[in-house]
Design a protein around this motif. Sequence first.
Motif, mmCIF file in Angstrom:
data_model
loop_
_atom_site.group_PDB
_atom_site.id
_atom_site.type_symbol
_atom_site.label_atom_id
_atom_site.label_comp_id
_atom_site.label_asym_id
_atom_site.label_seq_id
_atom_site.Cartn_x
_atom_site.Cartn_y
_atom_site.Cartn_z
ATOM 1 N N UNK A 67 33.453 -61.348 -46.865
ATOM 2 C CA UNK A 67 34.446 -61.838 -45.924
ATOM 3 C C UNK A 67 35.157 -60.680 -45.240
ATOM 4 N N UNK A 68 35.469 -59.631 -46.007
ATOM 5 C CA UNK A 68 36.101 -58.458 -45.410
ATOM 6 C C UNK A 68 35.218 -57.791 -44.372
ATOM 7 N N UNK A 69 33.909 -57.699 -44.651
ATOM 8 C CA UNK A 69 32.981 -57.114 -43.689
ATOM 9 C C UNK A 69 32.934 -57.933 -42.400
ATOM 10 N N UNK A 70 32.892 -59.251 -42.552
ATOM 11 C CA UNK A 70 32.845 -60.117 -41.370
ATOM 12 C C UNK A 70 34.125 -60.016 -40.558
ATOM 13 N N UNK A 71 35.265 -59.970 -41.236
ATOM 14 C CA UNK A 71 36.543 -59.855 -40.524
ATOM 15 C C UNK A 71 36.645 -58.510 -39.811
ATOM 16 N N UNK A 72 36.070 -57.469 -40.415
ATOM 17 C CA UNK A 72 36.041 -56.164 -39.752
ATOM 18 C C UNK A 72 35.246 -56.246 -38.453
ATOM 19 N N UNK A 73 34.074 -56.889 -38.507
ATOM 20 C CA UNK A 73 33.254 -57.031 -37.302
ATOM 21 C C UNK A 73 33.954 -57.886 -36.248
ATOM 22 N N UNK A 74 34.495 -59.031 -36.670
ATOM 23 C CA UNK A 74 35.175 -59.924 -35.719
ATOM 24 C C UNK A 74 36.388 -59.231 -35.110
ATOM 25 N N UNK A 75 37.136 -58.496 -35.939
ATOM 26 C CA UNK A 75 38.308 -57.791 -35.422
ATOM 27 C C UNK A 75 37.940 -56.743 -34.398
ATOM 28 N N UNK A 76 36.925 -55.940 -34.707
ATOM 29 C CA UNK A 76 36.491 -54.928 -33.744
ATOM 30 C C UNK A 76 35.992 -55.560 -32.467
ATOM 31 N N UNK A 77 35.156 -56.590 -32.601
ATOM 32 C CA UNK A 77 34.528 -57.212 -31.443
ATOM 33 C C UNK A 77 35.564 -57.881 -30.544
ATOM 34 N N UNK A 78 36.617 -58.418 -31.135
ATOM 35 C CA UNK A 78 37.646 -59.108 -30.356
ATOM 36 C C UNK A 78 38.679 -58.138 -29.794
ATOM 37 N N UNK A 79 39.128 -57.203 -30.628
ATOM 38 C CA UNK A 79 40.182 -56.280 -30.195
ATOM 39 C C UNK A 79 39.714 -55.407 -29.041
ATOM 40 N N UNK A 80 38.504 -54.880 -29.139
ATOM 41 C CA UNK A 80 38.018 -53.999 -28.083
ATOM 42 C C UNK A 80 37.653 -54.757 -26.816
ATOM 43 N N UNK A 81 37.620 -56.092 -26.890
ATOM 44 C CA UNK A 81 37.324 -56.901 -25.703
ATOM 45 C C UNK A 81 38.593 -57.315 -24.958
ATOM 46 N N UNK A 82 39.759 -57.020 -25.502
ATOM 47 C CA UNK A 82 41.008 -57.378 -24.827
ATOM 48 C C UNK A 82 41.217 -56.488 -23.603
ATOM 49 N N UNK A 83 41.931 -57.010 -22.631
ATOM 50 C CA UNK A 83 42.152 -56.252 -21.395
ATOM 51 C C UNK A 83 42.940 -54.976 -21.643
ATOM 52 N N UNK A 84 43.885 -55.010 -22.587
ATOM 53 C CA UNK A 84 44.692 -53.825 -22.870
ATOM 54 C C UNK A 84 43.831 -52.685 -23.395
ATOM 55 N N UNK A 85 42.986 -52.987 -24.370
ATOM 56 C CA UNK A 85 42.130 -51.952 -24.952
ATOM 57 C C UNK A 85 41.079 -51.490 -23.940
ATOM 58 N N UNK A 86 40.525 -52.432 -23.162
ATOM 59 C CA UNK A 86 39.534 -52.031 -22.157
ATOM 60 C C UNK A 86 40.156 -51.114 -21.102
ATOM 61 N N UNK A 87 41.393 -51.401 -20.721
ATOM 62 C CA UNK A 87 42.064 -50.541 -19.750
ATOM 63 C C UNK A 87 42.299 -49.148 -20.336
ATOM 64 N N UNK A 88 42.676 -49.088 -21.621
ATOM 65 C CA UNK A 88 42.889 -47.797 -22.272
ATOM 66 C C UNK A 88 41.581 -47.014 -22.359
ATOM 67 N N UNK A 89 40.507 -47.679 -22.745
ATOM 68 C CA UNK A 89 39.218 -46.991 -22.852
ATOM 69 C C UNK A 89 38.728 -46.535 -21.485
ATOM 70 N N UNK A 90 38.939 -47.356 -20.468
ATOM 71 C CA UNK A 90 38.522 -46.968 -19.120
ATOM 72 C C UNK A 90 39.295 -45.748 -18.638
ATOM 73 N N UNK A 91 40.552 -45.661 -19.066
ATOM 74 C CA UNK A 91 41.383 -44.523 -18.655
ATOM 75 C C UNK A 91 40.879 -43.219 -19.244
ATOM 76 N N UNK A 92 40.461 -43.249 -20.509
ATOM 77 C CA UNK A 92 40.077 -42.017 -21.193
ATOM 78 C C UNK A 92 38.563 -41.785 -21.227
ATOM 79 N N UNK A 93 37.765 -42.847 -21.102
ATOM 80 C CA UNK A 93 36.321 -42.697 -21.190
ATOM 81 C C UNK A 93 35.598 -43.086 -19.900
ATOM 82 N N UNK A 94 36.308 -43.618 -18.927
ATOM 83 C CA UNK A 94 35.719 -43.919 -17.637
ATOM 84 C C UNK A 94 34.579 -44.920 -17.727
#
Length: 262
Positions: A67-94
């Motif tokens: 369950x912990x492994x699955x929550x880790x995957x779901x958390x990463x997959x969801x968090x990095x898909x948010x507009x806030x995180x995508x904007x931050x990544x676009x700023x530093x990684x283009x």
Amino acid sequence: MAPALLLIPAALASFILAFGTGVEFVRFTSLRPLLGGIPEPGGPDARQGWLAAVQDRSILVPLAWDLGLLLLFVGQHSLMATETVKAWMSRYFGVLQRSLYVACTALALQLVMRYWEPVPRGPVLWEARAEPWATWVPLLCFVLHVISWLLIFSILLVFDYAELMGLKQVYYHVLGLGEPLALKSPRALRLFSHLRHPVCVELLTVLWVVPTLGTDRLLLALLLTVYLGLAHGLDQQDLRYLRAQLQRKLHLLSRPQEGEAE
């Protein structure tokens, strides 16, 4: 922004990692369950019932780990898909933003597959043990899995696979063509805003259609089913657009190539 010569290898490395992870995911979800790759110490008779399972640490501990492994995957997959995180990544990684997201998703999925703990002594929801079911049910499941993976591959072709993997963004940037999404129609942009997982039905088939649904497989299927359901938001307009795109690409593939004999 990194030089163009560094962007291309980074995007290709992300693509290779994602492709290899996809192959491994097919093995993890289909080949191992259908071919009986999970060891079962003591055999089916040693499995416990549901009431006994909730009191057995040898079952609860690996389930909690899974369950912990699955929550880790779901958390990463969801968090990095948010507009806030995508904007931050676009700023530093283009233009590598999408490639970074794909690579992190592949790594999270690799953790799930490599460190997944089977629960052979746990209860099962169903199992095809008696003949002729022990022969025909695995065969039927295998056929349905093959069809599902072929459909998944076809749907990925309808979408822009190179763009999904982050390759097209880098290619366009190196050639000075701008952002690929800026060239898409409003209907396509509307579809992308509603759809995060274009292969829900096929993945659900792969997750649930197995000859033996044990405890850890039930956990995997349940959690990913809930996650896929929450991320799915298509409407009739999106489905009509998808159907039109599929028909257009099938027409292009079936059209005679130039230079062929008439």
